[in-house]
Enzyme design. Structure first.
Site, PDB file in Angstrom:
ATOM      1  N   ASP A 269       0.830  -1.216   0.000  1.00 25.70           N
ATOM      2  CA  ASP A 269       0.000   0.000   0.000  1.00 25.70           C
ATOM      3  C   ASP A 269       0.863   1.265   0.000  1.00 25.70           C
ATOM      4  O   ASP A 269       1.979   1.267   0.523  1.00 25.70           O
ATOM      5  CB  ASP A 269      -0.916  -0.012   1.233  1.00 25.70           C
ATOM      6  CG  ASP A 269      -2.052   0.990   1.101  1.00 25.70           C
ATOM      7  OD1 ASP A 269      -2.405   1.367  -0.049  1.00 25.70           O
ATOM      8  OD2 ASP A 269      -2.587   1.407   2.141  1.00 25.70           O
ATOM      9  N   GLY A 270       0.312   2.327  -0.582  1.00 28.63           N
ATOM     10  CA  GLY A 270       0.974   3.633  -0.535  1.00 28.63           C
ATOM     11  C   GLY A 270       1.486   4.140  -1.881  1.00 28.63           C
ATOM     12  O   GLY A 270       2.148   5.178  -1.922  1.00 28.63           O
ATOM     13  N   ASN A 271       1.138   3.450  -2.960  1.00 31.99           N
ATOM     14  CA  ASN A 271       1.603   3.897  -4.283  1.00 31.99           C
ATOM     15  C   ASN A 271       1.090   5.290  -4.630  1.00 31.99           C
ATOM     16  O   ASN A 271       1.837   6.135  -5.123  1.00 31.99           O
ATOM     17  CB  ASN A 271       1.101   2.949  -5.378  1.00 31.99           C
ATOM     18  CG  ASN A 271       1.715   1.574  -5.286  1.00 31.99           C
ATOM     19  OD1 ASN A 271       2.652   1.360  -4.537  1.00 31.99           O
ATOM     20  ND2 ASN A 271       1.168   0.634  -6.046  1.00 31.99           N
ATOM     21  N   GLY A 272      -0.206   5.511  -4.373  1.00 29.97           N
ATOM     22  CA  GLY A 272      -0.820   6.787  -4.743  1.00 29.97           C
ATOM     23  C   GLY A 272      -0.185   7.938  -3.969  1.00 29.97           C
ATOM     24  O   GLY A 272       0.165   8.980  -4.536  1.00 29.97           O
TER      25      GLY A 272
ATOM     26  N   SER B 184      -7.670  -5.310  -4.687  1.00 33.20           N
ATOM     27  CA  SER B 184      -8.717  -5.908  -3.852  1.00 33.20           C
ATOM     28  C   SER B 184     -10.063  -5.876  -4.577  1.00 33.20           C
ATOM     29  O   SER B 184     -10.253  -5.125  -5.539  1.00 33.20           O
ATOM     30  CB  SER B 184      -8.833  -5.154  -2.524  1.00 33.20           C
ATOM     31  OG  SER B 184      -9.477  -3.915  -2.707  1.00 33.20           O
ATOM     32  N   SER B 185     -10.997  -6.679  -4.068  1.00 33.45           N
ATOM     33  CA  SER B 185     -12.332  -6.674  -4.667  1.00 33.45           C
ATOM     34  C   SER B 185     -12.950  -5.277  -4.539  1.00 33.45           C
ATOM     35  O   SER B 185     -13.761  -4.880  -5.372  1.00 33.45           O
ATOM     36  CB  SER B 185     -13.212  -7.736  -4.018  1.00 33.45           C
ATOM     37  OG  SER B 185     -12.982  -7.816  -2.635  1.00 33.45           O
TER      38      SER B 185
ATOM     39  N   ASN C  62     -11.182  -2.483  -4.736  1.00 33.02           N
ATOM     40  CA  ASN C  62     -10.462  -1.548  -5.614  1.00 33.02           C
ATOM     41  C   ASN C  62     -11.172  -1.355  -6.965  1.00 33.02           C
ATOM     42  O   ASN C  62     -10.907  -0.381  -7.673  1.00 33.02           O
ATOM     43  CB  ASN C  62      -9.011  -1.997  -5.862  1.00 33.02           C
ATOM     44  CG  ASN C  62      -8.115  -1.869  -4.640  1.00 33.02           C
ATOM     45  OD1 ASN C  62      -7.181  -2.655  -4.466  1.00 33.02           O
ATOM     46  ND2 ASN C  62      -8.367  -0.885  -3.777  1.00 33.02           N
TER      47      ASN C  62
ATOM     48  N   ARG D 202     -12.655   2.121  -7.573  1.00 31.34           N
ATOM     49  CA  ARG D 202     -11.847   3.336  -7.815  1.00 31.34           C
ATOM     50  C   ARG D 202     -12.244   3.981  -9.141  1.00 31.34           C
ATOM     51  O   ARG D 202     -12.914   3.352  -9.961  1.00 31.34           O
ATOM     52  CB  ARG D 202     -10.363   2.952  -7.840  1.00 31.34           C
ATOM     53  CG  ARG D 202      -9.863   2.567  -6.471  1.00 31.34           C
ATOM     54  CD  ARG D 202      -8.370   2.515  -6.421  1.00 31.34           C
ATOM     55  NE  ARG D 202      -7.949   2.166  -5.060  1.00 31.34           N
ATOM     56  CZ  ARG D 202      -6.712   2.242  -4.621  1.00 31.34           C
ATOM     57  NH1 ARG D 202      -5.751   2.651  -5.426  1.00 31.34           N
ATOM     58  NH2 ARG D 202      -6.415   1.920  -3.381  1.00 31.34           N
TER      59      ARG D 202
ATOM     60  N   ARG E  73      -4.464  -1.868   9.138  1.00 28.73           N
ATOM     61  CA  ARG E  73      -5.686  -2.668   8.968  1.00 28.73           C
ATOM     62  C   ARG E  73      -5.443  -3.760   7.927  1.00 28.73           C
ATOM     63  O   ARG E  73      -4.445  -3.743   7.213  1.00 28.73           O
ATOM     64  CB  ARG E  73      -6.877  -1.791   8.573  1.00 28.73           C
ATOM     65  CG  ARG E  73      -6.641  -0.948   7.341  1.00 28.73           C
ATOM     66  CD  ARG E  73      -7.904  -0.131   6.963  1.00 28.73           C
ATOM     67  NE  ARG E  73      -7.590   0.829   5.924  1.00 28.73           N
ATOM     68  CZ  ARG E  73      -7.385   2.120   6.116  1.00 28.73           C
ATOM     69  NH1 ARG E  73      -7.492   2.637   7.328  1.00 28.73           N
ATOM     70  NH2 ARG E  73      -7.090   2.914   5.110  1.00 28.73           N
ATOM     71  N   ILE E  74      -6.396  -4.680   7.851  1.00 35.53           N
ATOM     72  CA  ILE E  74      -6.256  -5.863   6.994  1.00 35.53           C
ATOM     73  C   ILE E  74      -6.884  -5.624   5.616  1.00 35.53           C
ATOM     74  O   ILE E  74      -6.559  -6.308   4.647  1.00 35.53           O
ATOM     75  CB  ILE E  74      -6.918  -7.105   7.670  1.00 35.53           C
ATOM     76  CG1 ILE E  74      -6.322  -7.354   9.070  1.00 35.53           C
ATOM     77  CG2 ILE E  74      -6.798  -8.349   6.821  1.00 35.53           C
ATOM     78  CD1 ILE E  74      -4.930  -7.929   9.095  1.00 35.53           C
TER      79      ILE E  74
END
Ligand code: IPE
Ligand code: IPE
Ligand code: MG
Length: 255
Positions: free
Chosen positions: A21-24, A66-67, A69, A72, A195-196
């Site tokens: 996580d954290g690309n954006g 993720s399902s 995502n 977006r 979080r998960i």
């Protein structure tokens, strides 16, 4: 005062699962479009696979999409699909050469035909490789995974092949994703959120969780080492007491 000995270095995790996580935010910090962050994230994926191969970690599971995502903005979803397609075109030969078995978990029917064909080809091509299993969670949701397992069991019952009383956690566990692997020993989430996010809900029951503020495109061998060191220093008790775990560790196996 008695000295508490430092924890003994434990073995390497057999299975590492990562929420990348954290690309954006990585891109936004540079005032660049989010996709630049996703592309940098793809490079971090390669680095991480390389490092896990060097270390001899036999299973790596990466949360790519993720399902949730799918919700977006359409342009981001489309651009991500293109990135996945190109990454597959570019990387599968090399992964195959290096002995990596690639496969995908998640609701793959939601992907377009070109990507689906590439995913299947990658799986078929690499299915005989044994050095590392690389599972890419794409269009994956932990709740859907468990619901799917429940549906499979229900149809076995409906067909008369299974009695409801036979359903226990071992049996259900055979129907969830990654059932052929040991459960993840170590979970890593980059990007600072703790979080998960609907990742491997069933499979993470006793996994060691490790979170870092580092954004995924900045994740490298040193970061991975920090997570591995944290993992090594922990005592996994699985509901037992420390004394029981110590006794188990020194127990000599009976012939
Ligand atoms: C993770 O990075 C990659 C995907 C979910 C596809 P994000 O795109 O979630 O990056 P942030 O969390 O917005 O920074
Ligand atoms: C989790 O990241 C999914 C992936 C990394 C693929 P998200 O960015 O979608 O998670 P939330 O929205 O912050 O929970
Ligand atoms: Mg995110």
């Amino acid at each position: 005062m008695s000295q508490v000995p430092p924890p003994l270095p434990g073995p390497l995790p057999r299975h590492v699962a990562i929420i990348m996580d954290g690309n954006g935010r990585w891109a936004q910090l540079r005032r660049r479009p989010r996709m630049i962050g996703h592309r940098a994230g793809a490079r971090a994926v390669n680095r991480t696979i390389d490092r896990c191969l060097e270390l001899g970690i036999p299973a790596l599971t990466l949360f790519a999409f993720s399902s949730e995502n799918w919700g977006r903005p359409a342009e981001e979803v489309e651009a991500l699909m293109k990135l996945f397609l190109h990454a597959l075109e570019r990387e599968v030969d090399e992964l195959h050469r290096r002995g990596v078995r690639v496969r995908f978990v998640g609701q793959r029917e939601r992907f377009g035909p070109a990507l689906l064909a590439r995913m299947q080809a990658a799986e078929q091509r690499t299915q005989g490789n044994a050095l590392m299993t690389l599972s890419i969670a794409a269009s994956y949701g932990g709740r859907q995974d468990i619901a799917h397992a429940a549906r499979m069991l229900a149809s076995e019952v409906a067909a008369g092949r299974l009695q409801p009383e036979q359903i226990d956690e071992t049996l259900l566990g055979r129907y969830v994703a990654l059932a052929d692997l040991p459960a993840p020993d170590l979970f890593i989430r980059t990007g600072g959120d703790t979080r998960i996010s609907n990742f491997l809900l069933w499979q993470l029951a006793y996994t060691e969780l490790w979170f870092t503020e580092v954004l995924w495109p900045d994740f490298d061998a040193a970061q991975l080492q920090r997570a591995l060191d944290a993992y090594t220093g922990r005592e996994r008790r699985f509901g037992l007491t420390s004394a029981q775990i110590a006794a188990l560790a020194t127990e000599t196996p009976t012939p």
